[in-house]
Motif scaffolding. Structure first.
Motif, PDB file in Angstrom:
ATOM      1  N   ALA A   1      -0.767   8.393   2.225  1.00 45.06           N
ATOM      2  CA  ALA A   1       0.250   8.358   1.173  1.00 45.06           C
ATOM      3  C   ALA A   1       0.797   6.942   0.983  1.00 45.06           C
ATOM      4  O   ALA A   1       0.968   6.475  -0.147  1.00 45.06           O
ATOM      5  N   LEU A   2       1.066   6.247   2.091  1.00 40.00           N
ATOM      6  CA  LEU A   2       1.591   4.883   2.000  1.00 40.00           C
ATOM      7  C   LEU A   2       0.599   3.938   1.331  1.00 40.00           C
ATOM      8  O   LEU A   2       0.970   3.110   0.487  1.00 40.00           O
ATOM      9  N   ILE A   3      -0.668   4.068   1.696  1.00 39.96           N
ATOM     10  CA  ILE A   3      -1.697   3.200   1.090  1.00 39.96           C
ATOM     11  C   ILE A   3      -1.849   3.501  -0.398  1.00 39.96           C
ATOM     12  O   ILE A   3      -1.944   2.584  -1.229  1.00 39.96           O
ATOM     13  N   ALA A   4      -1.847   4.796  -0.749  1.00 38.33           N
ATOM     14  CA  ALA A   4      -2.001   5.170  -2.157  1.00 38.33           C
ATOM     15  C   ALA A   4      -0.827   4.675  -2.997  1.00 38.33           C
ATOM     16  O   ALA A   4      -1.005   4.256  -4.153  1.00 38.33           O
ATOM     17  N   LEU A   5       0.381   4.695  -2.418  1.00 38.22           N
ATOM     18  CA  LEU A   5       1.557   4.262  -3.164  1.00 38.22           C
ATOM     19  C   LEU A   5       1.650   2.740  -3.273  1.00 38.22           C
ATOM     20  O   LEU A   5       2.107   2.204  -4.278  1.00 38.22           O
ATOM     21  N   SER A   6       1.227   2.045  -2.224  1.00 38.20           N
ATOM     22  CA  SER A   6       1.401   0.595  -2.199  1.00 38.20           C
ATOM     23  C   SER A   6       0.203  -0.172  -2.768  1.00 38.20           C
ATOM     24  O   SER A   6       0.349  -1.339  -3.141  1.00 38.20           O
ATOM     25  N   ALA A   7      -0.969   0.462  -2.837  1.00 38.41           N
ATOM     26  CA  ALA A   7      -2.171  -0.248  -3.289  1.00 38.41           C
ATOM     27  C   ALA A   7      -2.019  -0.848  -4.684  1.00 38.41           C
ATOM     28  O   ALA A   7      -2.353  -2.029  -4.885  1.00 38.41           O
TER      29      ALA A   7
END
Length: 265
Positions: A17-23
């Motif tokens: 979730a963090l990677i998907a939101l920050s990418a």
């Protein structure tokens, strides 16, 4: 007790979730520093020339300051209205209170395009289009529930005995409001006001229907630019938006604490 396998699964989902939101944000930030003439990621070299170009671009700079002014108007309009409405809904038993609560959900049930067209017709009938203040008022109208809910959360935590004590000491209703009630709900007021400011800065769809060439805000200016070609200076402008939002969050954390903001949601 959470087992090791469950912990791995939970943390795996959190990181996904963090990677998907920050990418997307990381891609935009990286692309804004490219030394090439087109948006690429990874960036083609490192350069600040696109930030220099944004600083020198009169149209983008003017649109940015117009967005700041619209956000300020939105906050100034929403702050007193949202504060009083939030306190009233939380502290007092109002006739048709449930109807009012449902009415506050309308901005989330009516498509923004519908709200924008309605506001455009209203302000057009008043002859107000072509000014910045209708855009700020429109942003306040469509996002007002956020500050109302934020203030209501703080007002629900207010001990009613404090207001009674102030009344017993001879304070009138107005004095009690400014000396006891308002300071108690101030974390919710600050949280909601900063949120309204950020939302107004980024509002696009309603602004698109209300602006003209003289009052074009930055989101609309960016939209008009990307219809022809996407250049790295637009990524640099997006990073400026991100920086403004980050500064607002840092200010929120310093003034009231992020934990209060999260509880208000």
């Amino acid at each position: 007790m959470i087992s090791r396998s469950q912990r791995i699964v939970i943390w795996g989902l959190v990181w996904i979730a963090l990677i998907a939101l920050s990418a997307p944000t990381l891609v935009v930030i990286g692309a804004s520093f490219t030394s090439g003439d087109i948006i690429t990621f990874p960036p083609d070299g490192f350069s600040l020339k696109w930030y220099d170009r944004v600083a020198r671009a009169g149209e983008l700079r003017a649109a940015f300051f117009r967005s700041l002014w619209v956000a300020t108007i939105c906050t100034l309009v929403a702050m007193p209205v949202g504060t009083l409405a939030g306190i009233a809904l939380s502290r007092y038993r109002l006739r048709f209170g449930n109807v009012v609560q449902v009415y506050l959900l309308l901005p989330f049930t009516i498509p923004l395009i519908g709200s924008g067209i309605g506001l455009m017709l209203v302000f057009g009938a008043w002859g107000a289009l072509g000014n910045l203040w209708p855009i700020g008022v429109a942003c306040a109208v469509i996002n007002l529930p956020f500050i109302i809910w934020s203030v209501s959360s703080s007002a629900a935590l207010l001990d009613p005995d404090l207001e009674l004590a102030a009344a017993n000491c001879g304070a009138g209703r107005v004095q009690t409001f400014f000396a006891v009630t308002l300071p108690a709900v101030m974390p919710g007021v600050i949280t909601g006001s900063l949120l309204m400011f950020i939302l107004a800065m980024n509002e696009f769809l309603v602004s698109l229907l209300l602006v003209d060439a003289r009052t074009m805000t930055l989101p609309v200016q960016i939209y008009n630019s990307i219809r022809s070609i996407i250049t790295p200076d637009l990524a640099a402008v997006s990073v400026v938006f991100i920086a403004v939002a980050a500064a607002a969050i840092a200010l929120l954390d310093r003034l009231v604490g992020l934990e209060i903001f999260l509880k208000s949601k």
